[in-house]
Design an enzyme around this catalytic site. Structure first.
Site, PDB file in Angstrom:
ATOM      1  N   LYS A 180       0.889  -1.171   0.000  1.00 50.37           N
ATOM      2  CA  LYS A 180       0.000   0.000   0.000  1.00 50.37           C
ATOM      3  C   LYS A 180       0.926   1.220   0.000  1.00 50.37           C
ATOM      4  O   LYS A 180       1.144   1.883   1.021  1.00 50.37           O
ATOM      5  CB  LYS A 180      -0.942  -0.031   1.204  1.00 50.37           C
ATOM      6  CG  LYS A 180      -2.072   0.971   1.096  1.00 50.37           C
ATOM      7  CD  LYS A 180      -3.155   0.696   2.127  1.00 50.37           C
ATOM      8  CE  LYS A 180      -4.104   1.871   2.268  1.00 50.37           C
ATOM      9  NZ  LYS A 180      -4.878   2.200   1.067  1.00 50.37           N
TER      10      LYS A 180
HETATM   11  N1  PMP Z   1      -7.646  -1.136  -3.238  1.00 52.63           N
HETATM   12  C1  PMP Z   1      -7.127   0.073  -3.037  1.00 52.63           C
HETATM   13  C2  PMP Z   1      -6.386   0.744  -4.143  1.00 52.63           C
HETATM   14  C3  PMP Z   1      -7.289   0.719  -1.798  1.00 52.63           C
HETATM   15  O1  PMP Z   1      -6.780   1.939  -1.598  1.00 52.63           O
HETATM   16  C4  PMP Z   1      -8.021   0.069  -0.785  1.00 52.63           C
HETATM   17  C5  PMP Z   1      -8.225   0.751   0.540  1.00 52.63           C
HETATM   18  N2  PMP Z   1      -7.143   0.504   1.398  1.00 52.63           N
HETATM   19  C6  PMP Z   1      -8.538  -1.204  -1.032  1.00 52.63           C
HETATM   20  C7  PMP Z   1      -8.344  -1.777  -2.279  1.00 52.63           C
HETATM   21  C8  PMP Z   1      -9.324  -1.935   0.011  1.00 52.63           C
HETATM   22  O2  PMP Z   1      -8.489  -2.317   1.071  1.00 52.63           O
HETATM   23  P1  PMP Z   1      -9.026  -2.451   2.557  1.00 52.63           P
HETATM   24  O3  PMP Z   1     -10.278  -3.243   2.503  1.00 52.63           O
HETATM   25  O4  PMP Z   1      -7.922  -3.180   3.260  1.00 52.63           O
HETATM   26  O5  PMP Z   1      -9.236  -1.084   3.086  1.00 52.63           O
END
Ligand code: PMP
Length: 296
Positions: free
Chosen positions: A159
């Site tokens: 991330k």
């Molecule tokens: N894809 C992207 C590009 C994101 O920014 C997020 C948010 N973090 C997600 C998917 C979903 O991840 P999560 O459920 O862990 O928040």
């Protein structure tokens, strides 16, 4: 509505181990992270004062940094505690939590092997809110012109801030044309995800979602897959081509911020939020409000 800038608010931010006044949480312009995107972050939600899946998020932050070649000098347990302290200091009940780690200013160039690693955690009040209209109709997505890169082009399982460059560009383009978000395909032309959330389709009573081999395998995504299986709803992870969306009756996004957001439209395809989306939404709301088990 006047914007209240995020650098000019009351409160307390956890910065390299200390809780400091909100407005003092600054970085210098000659910060490696700002110039070269050596930055990883998390997005988390607190429900009734408790961060949902807090350790999974802290672990992902660690992994994200490791993928970019640096180590966060606080353990997962220490980060969990720091988040709890920040939430308590700001008296957050239902809010968002944003941990961020970056390379500092010791070296200014592509190479930054000696740079210090910093960590900050901010949190703010952010109740989840969905209007009945949105729940009934779903949001409208435009196809993005940008594609998710292949895992040998970018560190797609991290991330990392740098991966969001095309997300902001895609979302801005969509908003400027009256859509709420954009659907991004991957480098192969398969359906990938939205700009900050994963995607699911209901086809013939089963849930289909793209295999996360070049984008984030979201924590909400995995949670929702578990909830679906608990309800005997079949979940299928696979490559999904855009024209298959014609067969889907329901579509929704999942993410920490999005929670479960119904989608009504993607390009020429139409969906109606229905029983599967509503069932999972109800189960999700119950789950996030459940008090977390106390550590022994
Ligand atoms: N894809 C992207 C590009 C994101 O920014 C997020 C948010 N973090 C997600 C998917 C979903 O991840 P999560 O459920 O862990 O928040």
């Amino acid at each position: 509505m006047a914007l209240i800038p995020f650098d000019d608010r009351d409160g307390t931010i956890w910065f390299d181990g200390k809780l400091i006044p909100w407005r003092d949480a600054k970085v210098h312009v000659l910060t490696h992270g700002l110039h070269y995107a050596s930055v990883v972050f998390e997005g988390e939600r607190a429900y009734s004062g408790h961060v949902f899946h807090t350790s999974e998020h802290s672990q992902r932050l660690h992994n994200s940094a490791k993928i970019l070649g640096f180590e966060i000098p606080w353990s997962v347990a220490a980060i969990d505690q720091a988040k709890a302290d920040t939430i308590a200091a700001n008296k957050i009940v239902d809010g968002y939590v944003r941990p961020i780690a970056w390379r500092g200013s010791e070296m200014m160039g592509v190479s930054a092997q000696q740079s210090k690693i910093h960590l900050a955690i901010a949190t703010w009040e952010w109740p989840s809110y969905f209007s009945p209209e949105l729940r009934a109709k779903g949001i409208r997505l435009q196809f993005s012109k940008w594609r998710r890169p292949s895992p040998d082009t970018a560190p797609t399982q991290s991330k990392a801030a740098g991966l969001y460059m095309i997300c902001t560009m895609s979302k801005h383009a969509a908003e400027q044309e009256g859509f709420q978000d954009a659907l991004m395909l991957d480098w192969r032309g398969q359906v990938a995800e939205a700009t900050g959330a994963n995607i699911f389709f209901a086809i013939d009573g089963a849930l289909h979602t793209p295999t996360p081999d070049c984008f984030l395998d979201g924590i909400t995504r995995r949670t929702v897959m578990g909830l679906a299986r608990d309800r005997q709803i079949k979940v299928i992870e696979r490559a999904i081509m855009p024209d298959e969306m014609a067969k889907a009756s329901e579509c929704f996004l999942t993410g920490t911020a999005a929670e479960i957001t119904p989608v009504g439209e993607i390009g020429p395809y139409r969906f109606t939020p229905g029983p599967i989306t509503n069932r999972l939404w109800t189960d999700f709301q119950a789950l996030v409000r459940k008090a977390p088990a106390k550590a022994a």
